[in-house]
Design a protein around this motif. Structure first.
Motif, PDB file in Angstrom:
ATOM      1  N   ALA A 155      -4.836  10.001  -1.874  1.00 25.86           N
ATOM      2  CA  ALA A 155      -5.598   9.900  -0.454  1.00 25.86           C
ATOM      3  C   ALA A 155      -4.755   9.944   0.620  1.00 25.86           C
ATOM      4  O   ALA A 155      -4.883  10.619   1.505  1.00 25.86           O
ATOM      5  CB  ALA A 155      -6.655   8.870  -0.612  1.00 25.86           C
ATOM      6  N   ALA A 156      -3.801   9.218   0.635  1.00 26.20           N
ATOM      7  CA  ALA A 156      -2.799   9.075   1.612  1.00 26.20           C
ATOM      8  C   ALA A 156      -1.770  10.333   1.839  1.00 26.20           C
ATOM      9  O   ALA A 156      -1.091  10.322   2.622  1.00 26.20           O
ATOM     10  CB  ALA A 156      -1.935   7.718   1.567  1.00 26.20           C
ATOM     11  N   GLY A 175       0.804  -1.100   0.018  1.00 24.42           N
ATOM     12  CA  GLY A 175       0.067  -0.110  -0.056  1.00 24.42           C
ATOM     13  C   GLY A 175       0.793   1.217  -0.044  1.00 24.42           C
ATOM     14  O   GLY A 175       2.225   1.230  -0.016  1.00 24.42           O
ATOM     15  N   PRO A 176       0.268   2.268   0.020  1.00 25.12           N
ATOM     16  CA  PRO A 176       1.064   3.846  -0.024  1.00 25.12           C
ATOM     17  C   PRO A 176       1.930   3.954   1.226  1.00 25.12           C
ATOM     18  O   PRO A 176       2.938   4.524   0.854  1.00 25.12           O
ATOM     19  CB  PRO A 176      -0.200   4.621   0.094  1.00 25.12           C
ATOM     20  N   GLU A 226      -4.307   1.804 -10.897  1.00 24.05           N
ATOM     21  CA  GLU A 226      -4.877   3.077 -10.925  1.00 24.05           C
ATOM     22  C   GLU A 226      -5.713   3.080  -9.337  1.00 24.05           C
ATOM     23  O   GLU A 226      -5.714   4.239  -8.948  1.00 24.05           O
ATOM     24  CB  GLU A 226      -5.951   2.903 -11.932  1.00 24.05           C
ATOM     25  N   GLU A 227      -6.039   1.983  -8.956  1.00 24.79           N
ATOM     26  CA  GLU A 227      -6.398   1.975  -7.620  1.00 24.79           C
ATOM     27  C   GLU A 227      -5.399   2.523  -6.364  1.00 24.79           C
ATOM     28  O   GLU A 227      -5.400   3.251  -5.536  1.00 24.79           O
ATOM     29  CB  GLU A 227      -6.805   0.516  -7.089  1.00 24.79           C
ATOM     30  N   LEU A 228      -4.252   1.900  -6.834  1.00 27.34           N
ATOM     31  CA  LEU A 228      -2.787   2.328  -5.998  1.00 27.34           C
ATOM     32  C   LEU A 228      -2.813   3.843  -5.954  1.00 27.34           C
ATOM     33  O   LEU A 228      -2.230   4.504  -5.141  1.00 27.34           O
ATOM     34  CB  LEU A 228      -1.751   1.537  -6.424  1.00 27.34           C
ATOM     35  N   VAL A 229      -2.903   4.475  -7.446  1.00 25.59           N
ATOM     36  CA  VAL A 229      -2.637   5.831  -7.551  1.00 25.59           C
ATOM     37  C   VAL A 229      -3.567   6.444  -6.896  1.00 25.59           C
ATOM     38  O   VAL A 229      -3.020   7.481  -6.312  1.00 25.59           O
ATOM     39  CB  VAL A 229      -2.844   6.220  -9.162  1.00 25.59           C
ATOM     40  N   ASP A 262       7.928   6.459   1.000  1.00 26.94           N
ATOM     41  CA  ASP A 262       7.872   7.881   1.567  1.00 26.94           C
ATOM     42  C   ASP A 262       7.242   8.565   0.462  1.00 26.94           C
ATOM     43  O   ASP A 262       6.595   9.810   0.433  1.00 26.94           O
ATOM     44  CB  ASP A 262       8.957   8.526   2.038  1.00 26.94           C
ATOM     45  N   GLY A 263       7.594   8.231  -0.712  1.00 27.47           N
ATOM     46  CA  GLY A 263       7.223   8.846  -2.169  1.00 27.47           C
ATOM     47  C   GLY A 263       6.887   7.955  -3.039  1.00 27.47           C
ATOM     48  O   GLY A 263       7.711   6.750  -3.139  1.00 27.47           O
ATOM     49  N   TRP A 264       6.596   8.011  -4.122  1.00 24.38           N
ATOM     50  CA  TRP A 264       6.339   7.075  -5.506  1.00 24.38           C
ATOM     51  C   TRP A 264       6.659   7.757  -6.640  1.00 24.38           C
ATOM     52  O   TRP A 264       6.361   9.072  -6.813  1.00 24.38           O
ATOM     53  CB  TRP A 264       4.847   6.725  -5.130  1.00 24.38           C
TER      54      TRP A 264
END
Length: 227
Positions: A85-86, A50-51, A77-80, A55-57
């Protein structure tokens, strides 16, 4: 600061031994800026939990289209949306730029005007930057709340800023001239008009502004701003 790299494509066959994969190119681009990296080859179905796994993506480029039917695209797309949101900083390049826009309500198409290949000028707020390009697909409708921060001839949404959340660009600051030439020779023939490939080859060696984008990426990861 740990950056999770979501790998959405593979370099042309036989090239990984000399140039590495796309995550290796981003590690070189951002070298010396205090980041560590972990790669998740989502193109092969390997996703983070998960997110919070980084620390960053950063989402890489790909030869695939965001509108194609691949099993790994819906969960990406769900992960994006989950990263957004996080509140984790998110950077996208080319395919990454496009899939983030699509996941957040934008629209991506194969551009009827054709390809952008090789050193290409892009108009940013602080001036024109020349960066290697390799795309026909592009964002044609930006998501609500996204700010257009760069454009080029025939590419209205060349860079998008989602304040506090994401910064995405269409061109490839991670591509040097050696790799771009290899793409021209391996993936270009029969796909990109030969005249355009010849023109792009002739422009290789033009000074590139890739480091300026790398600095923006680093600033966004740390400060959530591109200014």
């Amino acid at each position: 600061m740990k950056i999770g790299i979501l790998q959405t494509g593979l370099v042309p066959e036989g090239m990984a031994e000399t140039v590495g994969e796309y995550p290796d190119m981003f590690a070189r681009l951002l070298d010396g800026r205090g980041f560590t990296f972990e790669t998740y080859p989502v193109v092969k179905g390997a996703f983070p939990e998960g997110p919070e796994a980084a620390d960053g993506w950063l989402i890489t480029g790909s030869r695939h289209g965001v509108y194609e039917d691949h099993d790994w695209l819906p969960p990406l797309e769900e992960l994006v949306r989950a990263i957004y949101a996080a509140g984790k900083p998110l950077v996208g390049v080319c395919f990454g730029h496009q899939v983030i826009a699509q996941a957040l309500g934008g629209r991506v198409e194969k551009f009827a005007g054709g390809w952008k290949v090789g050193p290409t000028p892009y108009r940013f707020a602080d001036g024109v930057r020349t960066i290697n390009a390799w795309h026909q697909d592009q964002v044609v409708e930006a998501p609500q709340g996204a700010e257009v921060v760069a454009e080029s001839e025939g590419c209205r949404y060349a860079a998008l800023h989602y304040p506090g959340h994401a910064y995405t660009v269409q061109p490839h600051p991670e591509f040097d001239d050696t790799f771009t030439r290899a793409l021209i020779e391996t993936r270009g023939p029969g796909v990109v008009p030969q005249g355009q490939l010849d023109e792009a080859s002739g422009k290789l060696g033009t000074p590139l502004d890739s480091a300026a984008l790398a600095d923006q990426f680093a600033r966004f990861f740390r400060e959530r701003t591109i200014a």
